[in-house]
Each structure stands twice: as C-alpha cells, then as structure tokens.
Motif scaffolding. Structure first.
Motif, PDB file in Angstrom:
ATOM      1  N   ASN A  14       0.824  -1.219   0.000  1.00 33.50           N
ATOM      2  CA  ASN A  14       0.000   0.000   0.000  1.00 33.50           C
ATOM      3  C   ASN A  14       0.856   1.266   0.000  1.00 33.50           C
ATOM      4  OD1 ASN A  14      -2.467  -1.427   0.084  1.00 33.50           O
ATOM      5  ND2 ASN A  14      -2.248  -1.695   2.291  1.00 33.50           N
ATOM      6  N   TYR A  15       2.066   1.172   0.546  1.00 34.41           N
ATOM      7  CA  TYR A  15       2.964   2.329   0.606  1.00 34.41           C
ATOM      8  C   TYR A  15       3.929   2.389  -0.573  1.00 34.41           C
ATOM      9  CZ  TYR A  15       1.633   2.810   5.573  1.00 34.41           C
ATOM     10  OH  TYR A  15       0.961   2.965   6.746  1.00 34.41           O
ATOM     11  N   CYS A  16       4.308   1.228  -1.108  1.00 28.77           N
ATOM     12  CA  CYS A  16       5.324   1.140  -2.166  1.00 28.77           C
ATOM     13  C   CYS A  16       4.846   1.813  -3.455  1.00 28.77           C
ATOM     14  CB  CYS A  16       5.646  -0.323  -2.440  1.00 28.77           C
ATOM     15  SG  CYS A  16       6.815  -0.577  -3.791  1.00 28.77           S
ATOM     16  N   LYS A  17       5.705   2.697  -3.995  1.00 28.04           N
ATOM     17  CA  LYS A  17       5.364   3.327  -5.277  1.00 28.04           C
ATOM     18  C   LYS A  17       6.255   2.810  -6.417  1.00 28.04           C
ATOM     19  CE  LYS A  17       8.134   7.528  -4.800  1.00 28.04           C
ATOM     20  NZ  LYS A  17       8.301   8.279  -3.580  1.00 28.04           N
ATOM     21  N   GLY A  20      12.110   1.521  -7.209  1.00 25.77           N
ATOM     22  CA  GLY A  20      13.252   0.699  -7.593  1.00 25.77           C
ATOM     23  C   GLY A  20      14.503   0.885  -6.756  1.00 25.77           C
ATOM     24  N   LEU A  21      14.485   1.791  -5.801  1.00 22.82           N
ATOM     25  CA  LEU A  21      15.685   2.016  -4.985  1.00 22.82           C
ATOM     26  C   LEU A  21      16.072   0.776  -4.178  1.00 22.82           C
ATOM     27  CD1 LEU A  21      15.029   5.645  -3.690  1.00 22.82           C
ATOM     28  CD2 LEU A  21      16.751   4.919  -5.346  1.00 22.82           C
ATOM     29  N   CYS A  22      15.098   0.037  -3.697  1.00 22.82           N
ATOM     30  CA  CYS A  22      15.386  -1.131  -2.856  1.00 22.82           C
ATOM     31  C   CYS A  22      16.165  -2.204  -3.615  1.00 22.82           C
ATOM     32  CB  CYS A  22      14.115  -1.708  -2.251  1.00 22.82           C
ATOM     33  SG  CYS A  22      12.835  -2.153  -3.447  1.00 22.82           S
ATOM     34  N   TYR A  23      15.734  -2.530  -4.821  1.00 21.14           N
ATOM     35  CA  TYR A  23      16.484  -3.562  -5.550  1.00 21.14           C
ATOM     36  C   TYR A  23      17.733  -3.005  -6.203  1.00 21.14           C
ATOM     37  CZ  TYR A  23      12.965  -2.329  -9.195  1.00 21.14           C
ATOM     38  OH  TYR A  23      12.116  -1.695 -10.053  1.00 21.14           O
ATOM     39  N   TRP A  24      17.814  -1.721  -6.349  1.00 15.57           N
ATOM     40  CA  TRP A  24      19.052  -1.108  -6.842  1.00 15.57           C
ATOM     41  C   TRP A  24      20.151  -1.203  -5.777  1.00 15.57           C
ATOM     42  CZ3 TRP A  24      21.509   3.340  -4.907  1.00 15.57           C
ATOM     43  CH2 TRP A  24      22.598   3.778  -5.660  1.00 15.57           C
ATOM     44  N   ILE A  25      19.801  -0.994  -4.505  1.00 13.93           N
ATOM     45  CA  ILE A  25      20.810  -0.939  -3.445  1.00 13.93           C
ATOM     46  C   ILE A  25      21.092  -2.294  -2.782  1.00 13.93           C
ATOM     47  CG2 ILE A  25      19.347  -0.418  -1.432  1.00 13.93           C
ATOM     48  CD1 ILE A  25      21.474   1.822  -0.802  1.00 13.93           C
ATOM     49  N   CYS A  53      17.943  -1.363   2.265  1.00 14.44           N
ATOM     50  CA  CYS A  53      16.671  -1.139   1.571  1.00 14.44           C
ATOM     51  C   CYS A  53      15.689  -0.394   2.472  1.00 14.44           C
ATOM     52  CB  CYS A  53      16.071  -2.457   1.102  1.00 14.44           C
ATOM     53  SG  CYS A  53      15.755  -3.644   2.436  1.00 14.44           S
ATOM     54  N   GLU A  54      15.650  -0.789   3.731  1.00 12.88           N
ATOM     55  CA  GLU A  54      14.745  -0.153   4.694  1.00 12.88           C
ATOM     56  C   GLU A  54      15.083   1.327   4.867  1.00 12.88           C
ATOM     57  OE1 GLU A  54      13.556  -2.515   8.297  1.00 12.88           O
ATOM     58  OE2 GLU A  54      14.306  -0.745   9.337  1.00 12.88           O
ATOM     59  N   PRO A  58      11.902   5.729   0.349  1.00 14.94           N
ATOM     60  CA  PRO A  58      11.318   7.035   0.646  1.00 14.94           C
ATOM     61  C   PRO A  58       9.886   6.953   1.181  1.00 14.94           C
ATOM     62  CG  PRO A  58      11.310   6.671  -1.712  1.00 14.94           C
ATOM     63  CD  PRO A  58      12.045   5.510  -1.091  1.00 14.94           C
ATOM     64  N   ASP A  59       9.272   5.775   1.060  1.00 16.79           N
ATOM     65  CA  ASP A  59       7.873   5.613   1.457  1.00 16.79           C
ATOM     66  C   ASP A  59       7.697   4.824   2.755  1.00 16.79           C
ATOM     67  OD1 ASP A  59       6.921   6.891  -0.944  1.00 16.79           O
ATOM     68  OD2 ASP A  59       7.628   5.099  -1.975  1.00 16.79           O
ATOM     69  N   PHE A  60       8.802   4.461   3.398  1.00 18.88           N
ATOM     70  CA  PHE A  60       8.766   3.655   4.635  1.00 18.88           C
ATOM     71  C   PHE A  60       7.960   2.371   4.422  1.00 18.88           C
ATOM     72  CE2 PHE A  60       9.092   8.154   5.804  1.00 18.88           C
ATOM     73  CZ  PHE A  60      10.322   8.139   6.440  1.00 18.88           C
ATOM     74  N   ALA A  61       8.128   1.762   3.250  1.00 15.02           N
ATOM     75  CA  ALA A  61       7.343   0.587   2.883  1.00 15.02           C
ATOM     76  C   ALA A  61       8.038  -0.734   3.200  1.00 15.02           C
ATOM     77  CB  ALA A  61       7.016   0.640   1.386  1.00 15.02           C
TER      78      ALA A  61
END
Length: 68
Positions: A14-17, A20-25, A53-54, A58-61
């Motif tokens: 619901n928070y994730c937009k 792609g930053l999480c899988y990039w890092i 990733c956490e 930016p969305d605290f998802a």
C-alpha cells in the motif's frame, strides 16, 4: 559457533510506489525487480539484514525482521 541469523523482508504494497531504490541498493539481490517494477523477494534466505533497503525507501514501505 552461533547459528546464522535469518531475516524476512516485508514490503507494504500500500505504501510502495515502485521506485526501484530497494532492488538497486540490495547487495545480495534479495529484492529483485518484478512485473512493472514491483519489488519481489524470491528467496528471503539471501537477506543478510544490512537494512540498506529499509533506510533508502522514501515511502517507509520496507521492514526487515529478524526470524527466530
């Protein structure tokens, strides 16, 4: 020798937009790009609990939880 710690990656859809930053890092590629850029976790056992990733989300998802 202590047992290897294991972690679970929880993504709040619901928070994730899908930025792609999480899988990039992710250094172990635990989080990978799925359909339409949606982050997927095919194998939780690859997670080393670095929390990158956490922290970058930016969305605290993302929430990383240590499993017992």
């Amino acid at each position: 020798m202590p047992a290897k710690k294991s972690f679970e990656v929880n993504i709040n859809r619901n928070y994730c937009k899908k930025c792609g930053l999480c899988y990039w890092i992710c250094p172990t590629k635990t989080i990978v790009a799925g359909d339409f850029g949606r982050p997927e976790i095919p194998d939780h056992s690859k997670c080393i609990g670095c929390l990158q990733c956490e922290r970058i989300c930016p969305d605290f998802a993302i929430n990383i939880v240590e499993k017992e």
